[in-house]
Design a protein around this motif. Structure first.
Motif, PDB file in Angstrom:
ATOM      1  N   ALA A 307       0.840  -1.191   0.000  1.00  0.00           N
ATOM      2  CA  ALA A 307       0.000   0.000   0.000  1.00  0.00           C
ATOM      3  C   ALA A 307       0.881   1.249   0.000  1.00  0.00           C
ATOM      4  O   ALA A 307       2.004   1.240   0.506  1.00  0.00           O
ATOM      5  CB  ALA A 307      -0.921   0.000   1.206  1.00  0.00           C
ATOM      6  N   GLN A 308       0.392   2.349  -0.569  1.00  0.00           N
ATOM      7  CA  GLN A 308       1.144   3.594  -0.626  1.00  0.00           C
ATOM      8  C   GLN A 308       0.179   4.766  -0.715  1.00  0.00           C
ATOM      9  O   GLN A 308      -0.961   4.617  -1.147  1.00  0.00           O
ATOM     10  CB  GLN A 308       2.100   3.604  -1.816  1.00  0.00           C
ATOM     11  CG  GLN A 308       1.421   3.443  -3.172  1.00  0.00           C
ATOM     12  CD  GLN A 308       2.425   3.303  -4.301  1.00  0.00           C
ATOM     13  OE1 GLN A 308       3.588   2.972  -4.066  1.00  0.00           O
ATOM     14  NE2 GLN A 308       1.985   3.563  -5.519  1.00  0.00           N
ATOM     15  N   VAL A 321       4.461   7.980  -0.200  1.00  0.00           N
ATOM     16  CA  VAL A 321       4.907   7.349   1.047  1.00  0.00           C
ATOM     17  C   VAL A 321       4.505   5.888   1.002  1.00  0.00           C
ATOM     18  O   VAL A 321       3.327   5.572   0.779  1.00  0.00           O
ATOM     19  CB  VAL A 321       4.295   8.037   2.281  1.00  0.00           C
ATOM     20  CG1 VAL A 321       4.841   7.406   3.559  1.00  0.00           C
ATOM     21  CG2 VAL A 321       4.586   9.531   2.269  1.00  0.00           C
ATOM     22  N   ARG A 322       5.470   5.006   1.210  1.00  0.00           N
ATOM     23  CA  ARG A 322       5.209   3.568   1.134  1.00  0.00           C
ATOM     24  C   ARG A 322       6.139   2.837   2.082  1.00  0.00           C
ATOM     25  O   ARG A 322       7.069   3.422   2.647  1.00  0.00           O
ATOM     26  CB  ARG A 322       5.419   3.066  -0.294  1.00  0.00           C
ATOM     27  CG  ARG A 322       6.835   3.277  -0.811  1.00  0.00           C
ATOM     28  CD  ARG A 322       7.060   2.639  -2.158  1.00  0.00           C
ATOM     29  NE  ARG A 322       8.400   2.879  -2.673  1.00  0.00           N
ATOM     30  CZ  ARG A 322       9.493   2.195  -2.333  1.00  0.00           C
ATOM     31  NH1 ARG A 322       9.400   1.204  -1.451  1.00  0.00           N
ATOM     32  NH2 ARG A 322      10.673   2.479  -2.866  1.00  0.00           N
ATOM     33  N   THR A 370      10.024   0.216   8.014  1.00  0.00           N
ATOM     34  CA  THR A 370      10.647   1.369   7.381  1.00  0.00           C
ATOM     35  C   THR A 370       9.674   1.982   6.388  1.00  0.00           C
ATOM     36  O   THR A 370       9.056   1.258   5.595  1.00  0.00           O
ATOM     37  CB  THR A 370      11.946   0.978   6.660  1.00  0.00           C
ATOM     38  OG1 THR A 370      12.860   0.421   7.605  1.00  0.00           O
ATOM     39  CG2 THR A 370      12.589   2.191   5.999  1.00  0.00           C
ATOM     40  N   LEU A 371       9.553   3.313   6.431  1.00  0.00           N
ATOM     41  CA  LEU A 371       8.761   4.067   5.464  1.00  0.00           C
ATOM     42  C   LEU A 371       9.707   4.822   4.548  1.00  0.00           C
ATOM     43  O   LEU A 371      10.697   5.405   5.001  1.00  0.00           O
ATOM     44  CB  LEU A 371       7.828   5.047   6.168  1.00  0.00           C
ATOM     45  CG  LEU A 371       6.729   4.436   7.039  1.00  0.00           C
ATOM     46  CD1 LEU A 371       5.896   5.536   7.682  1.00  0.00           C
ATOM     47  CD2 LEU A 371       5.837   3.515   6.221  1.00  0.00           C
ATOM     48  N   GLY A 486      -4.198   2.264   3.662  1.00  0.00           N
ATOM     49  CA  GLY A 486      -3.301   1.131   3.768  1.00  0.00           C
ATOM     50  C   GLY A 486      -2.483   1.105   5.038  1.00  0.00           C
ATOM     51  O   GLY A 486      -2.737   1.778   6.010  1.00  0.00           O
ATOM     52  N   ALA A 487      -1.444   0.272   4.980  1.00  0.00           N
ATOM     53  CA  ALA A 487      -0.639   0.026   6.171  1.00  0.00           C
ATOM     54  C   ALA A 487       0.293   1.182   6.480  1.00  0.00           C
ATOM     55  O   ALA A 487       0.850   1.252   7.553  1.00  0.00           O
ATOM     56  CB  ALA A 487       0.173  -1.248   5.989  1.00  0.00           C
ATOM     57  N   VAL A 488       0.532   2.110   5.545  1.00  0.00           N
ATOM     58  CA  VAL A 488       1.446   3.205   5.792  1.00  0.00           C
ATOM     59  C   VAL A 488       0.695   4.478   6.114  1.00  0.00           C
ATOM     60  O   VAL A 488       1.274   5.530   6.221  1.00  0.00           O
ATOM     61  CB  VAL A 488       2.347   3.459   4.558  1.00  0.00           C
ATOM     62  CG1 VAL A 488       3.150   2.249   4.246  1.00  0.00           C
ATOM     63  CG2 VAL A 488       1.523   3.870   3.351  1.00  0.00           C
TER      64      VAL A 488
END
Length: 506
Positions: A307-308, A321-322, A370-371, A486-488
């Motif tokens: 996801a991003q 951002v991902r 980590t992003l 998403g997850a980020v």
């Protein structure tokens, strides 16, 4: 009239046949009883005759007469018992009684409500104790808990070589002291008792909770340390890389090793995961569950959610951002080459030439999340790390010089703190230099309680988290209508505005 008469005659014939059948049954019943009574009578006569002859001819007549009387009394008692047993028929069905109807709802007045007992305030506890492996030991323990008005919500058993470890989820009266509970358990045969406050999440049964942890681990490799921590409770988890493990722990078996309060498991990369819980020894059941999670992670291999989010900076630049992993090592090295020595020194606190050596560890999902921030052209311009450091959590940021002071660092820090809150971390800390005003400002912008420790120019800033709350700055952004995915995703600061959603973020 003829039809009524015919029906009446039919009923009369049926009743007559029924009476005749019952008479035959009674006759057969009385015939059997008479035969038994005659046999008993003949036996009694024969015994009496024998005794009379013996009394007449024997030297001890009175004693024989007494024995004869006793025998006759015993025969009479036996005959009476036998007769009653034959006469008594099996009990018939219970008589029908009228069932009282429930009072209407309108009858439940305020007066009736006031007379009902009020519910006592309770507290949830997790308790673990060791009992002897013998029948009745668990029953005695349950009886002791019932005497204290403690309700057992769930029970798990962990068999040992000697004894059994029973793990309870209890609902106890709020005024019940822990010492009193422990004394009652010890009196009932429990030893090594350990108690801890529980919450609503512990109400989920063990199989459901383990399946949920397995699902999280399957979706994201960085979830493995968190899943182990939630599975085993408060513990310290360390990851030993494959090279150092080959030098220091070659004798560890492939399937892992359990040593009382220390658990060693081999990960999918040839390294070792060391789990320590000094306050409570691990059981073989816990070891098997943890090993199953690690084996699942090893079979699935490296993976992260794809996801991003696409965001728009105030000057109009679009960034993405991902999540990042080891596939981004080369792009991160290229970003290092574009960063100034001062920027790298503030981030890594060591020789600038060694910065590339840390990337394999930082980007591995075994050690944290980590992003990455990349531009529309795909260039990596910033990295944010959330690292599992034993039972603590570290946050770290690196933003390329040309992209600093645009809100990117604050955005990454917000998202990392949101991940830490979701993971149940109690605090996060950042290690930097006192001269790094950008990092200090980003930590202060979280709006969380901060602790500062300065030693020889190194500044450690610790932010205390509430697992059920959102940082104030992020919460304010949520109310402003910020978008996430998403997850980020996390609430966005006011300096960064969401742009169009990337259609390929799935």
């Amino acid at each position: 009239m003829t039809e009524v008469t015919t029906e009446t005659n039919t009923r009369g014939r049926r009743r007559f046949r029924g009476r005749a059948e019952r008479s035959r049954r009674v006759a057969r019943h009385h015939w059997r009883r008479d035969v038994v009574e005659l046999a008993a009578l003949f036996t009694a006569v024969a015994v009496a005759d024998t005794i009379a002859k013996t009394v007449v001819k024997g030297p001890r007549g009175p004693f024989m007469l007494i024995a004869s009387a006793v025998a006759l009394v015993a025969t009479a008692v036996f005959h009476t018992w036998w007769a009653r047993r034959q006469i008594h028929a099996p009990p018939g069905p219970p008589p029908r009684t009228a069932v009282p109807l429930a009072p209407p709802t309108s009858a439940l007045t305020e007066e009736n409500t006031e007379t009902r007992p009020l519910e006592m305030p309770t507290t949830l506890w997790r308790m673990r104790t060791t009992v002897r492996d013998e029948p009745g030991s668990l029953a005695a323990l349950c009886a002791a808990l019932a005497a204290l008005r403690v309700d057992i919500l769930s029970l798990q058993t962990h068999p040992l070589a000697q004894g059994t470890v029973d793990e309870f989820l209890l609902r106890a009266p709020q005024d019940l002291a822990t010492a009193e509970l422990t004394r009652a358990v010890a009196a009932a045969g429990g030893s090594g008792t350990w108690t801890e406050r529980a919450d609503a999440h512990d109400l989920v049964d063990a199989p459901t909770r383990i399946l949920g942890l397995a699902t999280r681990t399957a979706l994201d490799a960085a979830e493995l340390p968190l899943a182990l921590r939630q599975l085993l409770g408060r513990c310290t988890i360390r990851s030993v890389p494959a090279k150092s493990r080959a030098r220091a722990a070659q004798n560890a078996p492939v399937e892992g090793r359990l040593d009382n309060c220390v658990m060693r498991l081999q990960d999918g990369e040839g390294g070792e995961i060391v789990v320590e819980r000094p306050y409570l020894p691990f059981t073989p059941t816990e070891f098997a569950r943890a090993r199953a999670l690690v084996e699942l992670d090893a079979r699935l291999g490296p993976r992260i959610p794809r996801a991003q989010d696409v965001l728009t900076l105030p000057e109009g630049n679009a960034i993405t951002v991902r999540r990042a992993d080891l596939a981004d090592v080369e792009a991160a090295k290229a970003m290092h080459d574009r960063c100034s020595p001062d920027t790298l020194r503030l981030r890594y606190h060591g020789p600038v030439g060694d910065a590339d050596k840390y990337l394999n560890h930082l980007l591995s999902p075994r050690y944290g999340r980590t992003l990455a921030v990349q531009t529309a052209s795909g260039r990596l311009v910033a990295l944010g790390h959330l690292l599992w450091d034993g039972d603590e959590t570290e946050v770290a940021l690196l933003v390329e010089d040309d992209w600093q002071r645009r809100g990117i660092g604050a955005e990454l820090l917000d998202r990392l703190v949101a991940m830490a809150v979701e993971a149940g971390c109690e605090s996060v800390y950042a290690v930097t230099r006192a001269a790094n005003t950008g990092m200090v400002a980003a930590m202060r912008g979280l709006g969380l309680p901060l602790d500062y420790q300065i030693e020889e120019g190194t500044l450690v800033i610790t932010a205390r988290l509430d697992a059920g709350a959102t940082p104030p700055r992020a919460e304010a952004a949520e109310h402003s209508g910020a978008e996430s995915s998403g997850a980020v995703s996390s609430p966005l600061p006011s300096a960064v505005r969401p742009a169009h959603r990337d259609p390929g973020h799935r």
